[in-house]
Design an enzyme around this catalytic site. Sequence first.
Site, mmCIF file in Angstrom:
data_model
loop_
_atom_site.group_PDB
_atom_site.id
_atom_site.type_symbol
_atom_site.label_atom_id
_atom_site.label_comp_id
_atom_site.label_asym_id
_atom_site.label_seq_id
_atom_site.Cartn_x
_atom_site.Cartn_y
_atom_site.Cartn_z
ATOM 1 N N ASP A 183 -4.512 0.690 -9.573
ATOM 2 C CA ASP A 183 -5.938 0.383 -9.717
ATOM 3 C C ASP A 183 -6.330 0.114 -11.169
ATOM 4 O OD1 ASP A 183 -5.736 1.025 -7.087
ATOM 5 O OD2 ASP A 183 -6.778 2.944 -7.241
ATOM 6 N N GLU B 100 0.822 -1.212 0.000
ATOM 7 C CA GLU B 100 0.000 0.000 0.000
ATOM 8 C C GLU B 100 0.853 1.257 0.000
ATOM 9 O OE1 GLU B 100 -3.157 -0.072 -1.149
ATOM 10 O OE2 GLU B 100 -3.574 -1.475 0.471
ATOM 11 N N HIS B 101 0.461 2.206 -0.841
ATOM 12 C CA HIS B 101 1.191 3.471 -1.010
ATOM 13 C C HIS B 101 2.612 3.221 -1.516
ATOM 14 C CE1 HIS B 101 -1.948 6.105 0.509
ATOM 15 N NE2 HIS B 101 -2.219 5.158 1.366
ATOM 16 N N ASP C 48 2.884 2.144 -4.918
ATOM 17 C CA ASP C 48 2.859 2.256 -6.393
ATOM 18 C C ASP C 48 3.452 3.575 -6.878
ATOM 19 O OD1 ASP C 48 0.585 3.736 -5.614
ATOM 20 O OD2 ASP C 48 -0.734 2.861 -7.143
ATOM 21 N N GLY D 95 -12.524 2.581 -1.463
ATOM 22 C CA GLY D 95 -11.190 2.009 -1.614
ATOM 23 C C GLY D 95 -11.186 0.745 -2.449
ATOM 24 N N LEU D 96 -12.242 0.505 -3.237
ATOM 25 C CA LEU D 96 -12.253 -0.675 -4.110
ATOM 26 C C LEU D 96 -12.152 -0.266 -5.578
ATOM 27 C CD1 LEU D 96 -14.929 -2.882 -2.262
ATOM 28 C CD2 LEU D 96 -12.448 -2.883 -1.980
ATOM 29 N N SER D 97 -11.778 0.974 -5.797
ATOM 30 C CA SER D 97 -11.422 1.469 -7.129
ATOM 31 C C SER D 97 -12.556 1.520 -8.140
ATOM 32 C CB SER D 97 -10.274 0.646 -7.725
ATOM 33 O OG SER D 97 -9.131 0.859 -6.980
HETATM 34 C C1 GLA Z 1 -5.324 4.582 -4.163
HETATM 35 C C2 GLA Z 1 -4.570 4.947 -5.429
HETATM 36 C C3 GLA Z 1 -3.533 3.880 -5.758
HETATM 37 C C4 GLA Z 1 -2.643 3.586 -4.555
HETATM 38 C C5 GLA Z 1 -3.485 3.343 -3.312
HETATM 39 C C6 GLA Z 1 -2.647 3.180 -2.072
HETATM 40 O O1 GLA Z 1 -6.087 3.433 -4.372
HETATM 41 O O2 GLA Z 1 -5.465 5.063 -6.510
HETATM 42 O O3 GLA Z 1 -2.780 4.280 -6.871
HETATM 43 O O4 GLA Z 1 -1.733 4.625 -4.348
HETATM 44 O O5 GLA Z 1 -4.411 4.389 -3.090
HETATM 45 O O6 GLA Z 1 -1.879 2.024 -2.151
#
Ligand code: GLA
Length: 441
Positions: A228, A91-92, A94, A180-182
């Site tokens: 994502d 997480e964080h 990318d 947070g599921l894009s």
């Molecule tokens: C969001 C962003 C991703 C990533 C996450 C954290 O989902 O869209 O690119 O940075 O936060 O891992």
Amino acid sequence: MNKRTGEIEYPRQCGCECKEKGYLTATGNTTGNATGNATGNATGNATGNATINWRSGTVELLKSKFIERYGGTAQGLRVFRAPGRVNLIGEHTDYNDGFVLPAAIDREFLMVVRPRDDGHVRIYSANMKSETEFGLSSIEKIEGRWGNYVRGVAVRLLERGFALKGFDGVLSSTVPTASGLSSSAALEVLAARVFEALSGFVMDAVEQAKACQRAENEFIGVKCGIMDQFISRLGKKGNALLIDCRSLRYEHVPIPEGVRIIIVDTGVKRQLASSAYNERRAQCEEAVRAMARHKPGAAALRDFTLEEFEQRKCELPEIVAKRARHVISENERVLAAVDALRKNDVKTFGKLMYASHKSLRDDYGVGCRELDTIVEAARKTTGVFGARMTGAGFGGCGVILAKAEAAEDVVKRVGDEYEKMIGKRPEIYVCTAEDGAGEIE
Ligand code: GLA
């Protein structure tokens, strides 16, 4: 379908602020729709089957809605889907050129489309009960509207030199918004796949994910990383996806049989565009600038080991050092987690999930009480391998890996504990890992 109004009905509508803002709204529970069981059949592979049932039922409804709105017949209508995602670990990392391990999930967008010859795009969202319309010759951003995700992708593809065909479309989604599921990445990738297929060009999948990310960065104005869009485009059924966010090389990693992914939604709405996300990015860049003085050529936190960090950390402001430690240690955890998964060692994988959660909470500062409650409840439950927050944090969802036979019990116990501590029942989804976006009919 509501016989009186003719509207497609879903068992659950999210009544959050995303409605006012014009974002897409989550519709129904994938498993709940098809099985009548709100948490799905946690133990069997019934969740996968339920998705297929849900999908074919929804496609039929979307087709009738399409004909009612845009006329014609079902002949020649094409159907596309794009999944949301859960990040298992990484997480964080990318946007720090690091490693991530997400999976595409069985919560998805579906769109029924028919090409047009006049360069116009019209899309009706069955969730939002609203339409977006624009001409491909002059695309403008409309404040706060879901149609911007499609517009942004069109702009990027046109800039890349693709000649785009317009279309009419009707869409719906089961990806909860701002959780947070894009959901936004899924909509972007869906739009890219539709333009690609209808306009008759073939685009490299990684290039397509990059184009969607740039749409989000530049048109929407959210400085997200590549994860994502990448997973929504390149996911594979039954697999997680290891992505090297620098080289963009990737590898599918099978999720062992008998393991279930359980997603618990805090219902706390995350504002990705909020300054906290961009502030974290800036702190990471600050750490790189300071540490690169001793390591010329280092361009991102990805380029430092924990040992190097320990030697240099006293030169960084305390908060910046904590951010850097999270990213550097998280990269190591992802690689160790992939190693464990390949050996079927889900226990070790689970331990790394807990460590990731702690690091995100204590060093990266993106946790909240609701997410901690999920992780602590999971930790106390038999059959759980590990749990952590997933996505950007600041609310959103927690993810739990559990034994298939324990999944039903986990759903109940974590739900009970969450309700006891937080005062409301969370939405819980037992998910399967799915293929990335594409045409299904
Ligand atoms: C969001 C962003 C991703 C990533 C996450 C954290 O989902 O869209 O690119 O940075 O936060 O891992």
